[in-house]
Scaffold this motif. Structure first.
Motif, PDB file in Angstrom:
ATOM      1  N   MET A   1      43.202  43.162  69.501  1.00 22.83           N
ATOM      2  CA  MET A   1      42.552  42.814  68.227  1.00 22.83           C
ATOM      3  C   MET A   1      43.109  43.699  67.126  1.00 22.83           C
ATOM      4  O   MET A   1      43.264  44.910  67.300  1.00 22.83           O
ATOM      5  CB  MET A   1      41.040  42.995  68.338  1.00 22.83           C
ATOM      6  N   ASP A   2      43.416  43.088  65.998  1.00 20.47           N
ATOM      7  CA  ASP A   2      43.933  43.811  64.847  1.00 20.47           C
ATOM      8  C   ASP A   2      42.980  44.943  64.483  1.00 20.47           C
ATOM      9  O   ASP A   2      41.774  44.730  64.312  1.00 20.47           O
ATOM     10  CB  ASP A   2      44.093  42.847  63.667  1.00 20.47           C
ATOM     11  N   ILE A   3      43.516  46.157  64.350  1.00 19.44           N
ATOM     12  CA  ILE A   3      42.679  47.326  64.113  1.00 19.44           C
ATOM     13  C   ILE A   3      41.903  47.203  62.808  1.00 19.44           C
ATOM     14  O   ILE A   3      40.751  47.653  62.692  1.00 19.44           O
ATOM     15  CB  ILE A   3      43.540  48.614  64.118  1.00 19.44           C
ATOM     16  N   GLN A   4      42.495  46.560  61.798  1.00 23.04           N
ATOM     17  CA  GLN A   4      41.808  46.403  60.523  1.00 23.04           C
ATOM     18  C   GLN A   4      40.588  45.503  60.666  1.00 23.04           C
ATOM     19  O   GLN A   4      39.511  45.788  60.125  1.00 23.04           O
ATOM     20  CB  GLN A   4      42.765  45.820  59.473  1.00 23.04           C
ATOM     21  N   LEU A   5      40.749  44.398  61.428  1.00 24.75           N
ATOM     22  CA  LEU A   5      39.627  43.474  61.609  1.00 24.75           C
ATOM     23  C   LEU A   5      38.546  44.092  62.494  1.00 24.75           C
ATOM     24  O   LEU A   5      37.350  43.874  62.274  1.00 24.75           O
ATOM     25  CB  LEU A   5      40.126  42.161  62.206  1.00 24.75           C
ATOM     26  N   LEU A   6      38.960  44.847  63.502  1.00 23.23           N
ATOM     27  CA  LEU A   6      37.989  45.542  64.335  1.00 23.23           C
ATOM     28  C   LEU A   6      37.194  46.545  63.503  1.00 23.23           C
ATOM     29  O   LEU A   6      35.962  46.654  63.626  1.00 23.23           O
ATOM     30  CB  LEU A   6      38.700  46.268  65.480  1.00 23.23           C
ATOM     31  N   LEU A   7      37.898  47.280  62.651  1.00 21.20           N
ATOM     32  CA  LEU A   7      37.236  48.242  61.779  1.00 21.20           C
ATOM     33  C   LEU A   7      36.255  47.543  60.841  1.00 21.20           C
ATOM     34  O   LEU A   7      35.163  48.056  60.569  1.00 21.20           O
ATOM     35  CB  LEU A   7      38.284  49.015  60.975  1.00 21.20           C
ATOM     36  N   ALA A   8      36.633  46.364  60.343  1.00 19.91           N
ATOM     37  CA  ALA A   8      35.749  45.604  59.459  1.00 19.91           C
ATOM     38  C   ALA A   8      34.453  45.242  60.167  1.00 19.91           C
ATOM     39  O   ALA A   8      33.358  45.368  59.598  1.00 19.91           O
ATOM     40  CB  ALA A   8      36.464  44.334  58.983  1.00 19.91           C
ATOM     41  N   LEU A   9      34.554  44.810  61.420  1.00 24.81           N
ATOM     42  CA  LEU A   9      33.358  44.444  62.184  1.00 24.81           C
ATOM     43  C   LEU A   9      32.485  45.661  62.439  1.00 24.81           C
ATOM     44  O   LEU A   9      31.259  45.618  62.236  1.00 24.81           O
ATOM     45  CB  LEU A   9      33.776  43.796  63.515  1.00 24.81           C
ATOM     46  N   VAL A  10      33.099  46.746  62.897  1.00 23.29           N
ATOM     47  CA  VAL A  10      32.338  47.958  63.227  1.00 23.29           C
ATOM     48  C   VAL A  10      31.647  48.516  61.983  1.00 23.29           C
ATOM     49  O   VAL A  10      30.457  48.880  62.008  1.00 23.29           O
ATOM     50  CB  VAL A  10      33.260  49.017  63.852  1.00 23.29           C
ATOM     51  N   LEU A  11      32.373  48.584  60.874  1.00 21.49           N
ATOM     52  CA  LEU A  11      31.786  49.115  59.651  1.00 21.49           C
ATOM     53  C   LEU A  11      30.689  48.201  59.118  1.00 21.49           C
ATOM     54  O   LEU A  11      29.702  48.674  58.539  1.00 21.49           O
ATOM     55  CB  LEU A  11      32.867  49.309  58.591  1.00 21.49           C
ATOM     56  N   GLY A  12      30.848  46.891  59.306  1.00 20.95           N
ATOM     57  CA  GLY A  12      29.820  45.957  58.862  1.00 20.95           C
ATOM     58  C   GLY A  12      28.510  46.174  59.594  1.00 20.95           C
ATOM     59  O   GLY A  12      27.428  46.262  58.973  1.00 20.95           O
ATOM     60  N   ILE A  13      28.564  46.284  60.918  1.00 19.53           N
ATOM     61  CA  ILE A  13      27.350  46.514  61.697  1.00 19.53           C
ATOM     62  C   ILE A  13      26.777  47.895  61.406  1.00 19.53           C
ATOM     63  O   ILE A  13      25.552  48.069  61.271  1.00 19.53           O
ATOM     64  CB  ILE A  13      27.644  46.344  63.198  1.00 19.53           C
ATOM     65  N   ALA A  14      27.654  48.893  61.284  1.00 16.87           N
ATOM     66  CA  ALA A  14      27.189  50.246  60.979  1.00 16.87           C
ATOM     67  C   ALA A  14      26.496  50.291  59.620  1.00 16.87           C
ATOM     68  O   ALA A  14      25.511  51.028  59.437  1.00 16.87           O
ATOM     69  CB  ALA A  14      28.369  51.217  60.999  1.00 16.87           C
ATOM     70  N   LEU A  31      22.115  43.398  54.939  1.00 22.23           N
ATOM     71  CA  LEU A  31      22.993  42.353  55.475  1.00 22.23           C
ATOM     72  C   LEU A  31      23.993  41.873  54.428  1.00 22.23           C
ATOM     73  O   LEU A  31      25.170  41.616  54.728  1.00 22.23           O
ATOM     74  CB  LEU A  31      22.154  41.184  55.992  1.00 22.23           C
ATOM     75  N   LEU A  32      23.541  41.742  53.185  1.00 26.32           N
ATOM     76  CA  LEU A  32      24.450  41.308  52.120  1.00 26.32           C
ATOM     77  C   LEU A  32      25.525  42.363  51.852  1.00 26.32           C
ATOM     78  O   LEU A  32      26.712  42.024  51.686  1.00 26.32           O
ATOM     79  CB  LEU A  32      23.660  41.020  50.843  1.00 26.32           C
ATOM     80  N   ILE A  33      25.129  43.625  51.804  1.00 30.16           N
ATOM     81  CA  ILE A  33      26.112  44.686  51.595  1.00 30.16           C
ATOM     82  C   ILE A  33      27.074  44.755  52.780  1.00 30.16           C
ATOM     83  O   ILE A  33      28.285  44.975  52.615  1.00 30.16           O
ATOM     84  CB  ILE A  33      25.404  46.041  51.380  1.00 30.16           C
ATOM     85  N   ALA A  34      26.550  44.544  53.988  1.00 31.07           N
ATOM     86  CA  ALA A  34      27.406  44.528  55.170  1.00 31.07           C
ATOM     87  C   ALA A  34      28.436  43.406  55.090  1.00 31.07           C
ATOM     88  O   ALA A  34      29.592  43.577  55.507  1.00 31.07           O
ATOM     89  CB  ALA A  34      26.560  44.373  56.430  1.00 31.07           C
ATOM     90  N   ALA A  35      28.035  42.268  54.553  1.00 32.91           N
ATOM     91  CA  ALA A  35      28.972  41.163  54.376  1.00 32.91           C
ATOM     92  C   ALA A  35      30.082  41.554  53.404  1.00 32.91           C
ATOM     93  O   ALA A  35      31.268  41.257  53.628  1.00 32.91           O
ATOM     94  CB  ALA A  35      28.232  39.917  53.878  1.00 32.91           C
ATOM     95  N   LEU A  36      29.709  42.236  52.314  1.00 30.39           N
ATOM     96  CA  LEU A  36      30.719  42.710  51.353  1.00 30.39           C
ATOM     97  C   LEU A  36      31.675  43.708  51.996  1.00 30.39           C
ATOM     98  O   LEU A  36      32.899  43.608  51.845  1.00 30.39           O
ATOM     99  CB  LEU A  36      30.023  43.362  50.156  1.00 30.39           C
ATOM    100  N   VAL A  37      31.120  44.677  52.726  1.00 30.39           N
ATOM    101  CA  VAL A  37      31.945  45.692  53.381  1.00 30.39           C
ATOM    102  C   VAL A  37      32.901  45.042  54.374  1.00 30.39           C
ATOM    103  O   VAL A  37      34.105  45.353  54.419  1.00 30.39           O
ATOM    104  CB  VAL A  37      31.053  46.735  54.087  1.00 30.39           C
ATOM    105  N   THR A  38      32.386  44.114  55.185  1.00 31.18           N
ATOM    106  CA  THR A  38      33.212  43.447  56.194  1.00 31.18           C
ATOM    107  C   THR A  38      34.372  42.704  55.548  1.00 31.18           C
ATOM    108  O   THR A  38      35.531  42.812  55.982  1.00 31.18           O
ATOM    109  CB  THR A  38      32.359  42.471  57.022  1.00 31.18           C
ATOM    110  N   GLY A  39      34.053  41.937  54.509  1.00 31.38           N
ATOM    111  CA  GLY A  39      35.101  41.167  53.842  1.00 31.38           C
ATOM    112  C   GLY A  39      36.153  42.038  53.185  1.00 31.38           C
ATOM    113  O   GLY A  39      37.360  41.768  53.297  1.00 31.38           O
TER     114      GLY A  39
END
Length: 497
Positions: A1-14, A31-39
């Protein structure tokens, strides 16, 4: 898995966990801020992120928002009319003497389908206290059985808002989720009752003096105290098979239904009438699922576009969750409430129900927004590819996400919605059956109710348990049913996989 996309998922949940635990913000904003961070971390353009958030939010509430609003309205009328109490008493009579823990667990499971478990527990707890007072023993066992019965359906069976939201987010069939949730509840209830009967007597001596006196009376409190001073056991004992007499059980609670006209009979709701607003919508939704499946089999439709046959259309209409729950609301208002209840009072109850549903609706929509960002940013596809390359069963992903989020921030509803949001992009790619994914999200969120869960405080305060006793009793029993759900998920995945 692309490290950038993995980081996006982990940071979103965190982001969700940290904001809910450490800031003044609630789960909706988190949840809305997490969506912004993930994107943003995934490399999506800011305008595309905003578009994904609004699209996901709107699409999710379009499919599930009305249903959640109608569901909580039915629950409110069941609560204020005394119907919930009538159902509880009926189940006690049905189960008979010596089986009160089973009756209380079943009562809790039934009442918590339309009524939020926090308020449902407050309504039903006096029943557990009355039974314990007559038996002179066993209050903790009854209280734990009641509480975890409510936990099961609160987490597993729509139209409780959490599983209802998960069903919409994952595109699962609502009737199938209801049936499967009920099956899971029936299979997990023996674990709950067995744990309550095992642990309850061990914790009876740990009940606070205030609650002990409220349950057993002052004489029992003095007797228990004398027994402890002499190194003996509490005198609050009785034959476990002693059943409370009918006159000893609580009647309908004090109901504020308006002033009856002179000569009118007191308002009483029987168990059959009390069940109609709950059972009729559920049966209609399930009937829609069954007839639709029969029609698809007859047409030979497998995975393709399905057009209902003429004979199925009426069932599809009345079994649509919106229509079925509208029927439930009408039954609740015109069957459970007396004709003299003022219109303003009924409308006030609906306003209270809408207020209680408001945050759930916003959290559900925000969960849909996060799911859409995961799809559009490519995080969902990358996660699916990473899971496919491992030996881990795909359905364990939503289960583990729900488990970890629940442990971190305490809310089962937030945990299951977060898990569904993360899982939604994976359903098609990995071939996870939406029903399996939905049950994994809801079951995973049952683990270890403890200090960061509001329901933990409701149950333990009413039960009179503190400190380690509270953890052994309530945290232990919720973890037991969580663990019991794991083999059920494996079997369900084997059947549908």
């Amino acid at each position: 898995m692309d490290i950038q996309l993995l980081l996006a998922l982990v940071l979103g949940i965190a982001t969700i966990v940290v904001l809910v635990l450490r800031t003044r913000l609630d789960a909706f904003v988190a949840l809305l801020i997490a969506a912004l961070v993930t994107g943003l971390v995934a490399g999506q353009s800011p305008l595309d992120i905003v578009k994904a958030i609004t699209t996901g939010f709107g699409n999710t509430l379009a499919s599930i928002g009305i249903v959640i609003g109608l569901g909580v309205a039915i629950g409110k009328i069941l609560e204020v009319s005394g119907a919930a109490n009538a159902l509880a008493l009926a189940f006690l009579r049905l189960f008979g003497k010596g089986r009160e823990p089973w009756a209380m667990g079943t009562v809790g499971a039934l009442v918590s389908i339309p009524v939020f478990c926090d308020s449902g527990y407050v309504i039903m707890n006096p029943l557990a206290r009355s039974i314990a007072r007559v038996k002179r023993a066993g209050y903790v066992t009854l209280a734990l059985a009641l509480g975890v019965g409510m936990t099961l359906t609160h987490h597993l069976v729509p139209p409780t808002p959490g599983p209802l939201a998960v069903t919409g987010l994952l595109g699962a069939d609502l009737g199938a989720v209801i049936l499967t949730g009920l099956v899971f509840t029936v299979l997990l209830l023996p674990i709950a009752v067995t744990y309550a009967k095992w642990m309850g007597p061990k914790l009876e001596s740990s009940v606070t003096e205030e609650v002990r006196e409220a349950v057993y009376g002052r004489a029992a409190l003095v007797g228990a105290s004398e027994g402890s001073h002499h190194g003996g056991t509490s005198t609050i004992t009785a034959d476990d098979d002693a059943a409370p007499a009918q006159e000893d059980l609580p009647d309908d609670p004090e109901l504020d239904l308006g002033t009856p006209p002179e000569g009118a009979k007191p308002h009483r709701v029987g168990a059959f009438l009390a069940s109609l607003p709950l059972l009729v919508p559920l049966l209609l939704i399930v009937l829609n699922t069954v007839t639709g499946a029969m029609d698809q089999n007859a047409q030979g439709v497998v995975g393709g576009k399905y057009e209902p046959s003429a004979w199925v259309v009426p069932f599809a209409f009345i079994g649509n969750p919106v229509i079925a729950l509208i029927i439930g609301v009408l039954l609740a208002v015109y069957v459970l409430l007396p004709r003299w209840t003022p219109r303003s009072r009924v409308q006030g109850w609906f306003a209270e129900a809408a207020a209680s549903a408001g945050l759930i609706l916003l959290i559900t929509g925000a969960g849909g927004a996060l799911g859409q960002v995961l799809r559009s940013s490519g995080v969902g596809d990358a996660l699916a590819e990473a899971i496919a390359a491992t030996a881990l069963p795909a359905f364990l992903v939503p289960f583990l996400v729900a488990t970890l989020v629940r442990l971190a921030q305490g809310s089962g509803t937030v945990a299951m919605i977060t898990a569904a949001s993360v899982t939604a992009p994976l359903v098609g790619t990995l071939g996870i059956d939406p029903l399996v994914a939905a049950m994994a999200c809801t079951a995973g969120s049952m683990i270890l109710s403890y200090f960061n869960d509001s329901y933990f405080w409701v149950v333990t305060r009413f039960t009179g348990l503190e400190g380690t006793a509270a953890l052994r009793g309530w945290s232990g029993i919720t973890t037991a049913v969580w663990a019991g759900s794991i083999p059920l998920l494996f079997i369900l995945n084997l059947i549908l996989g």
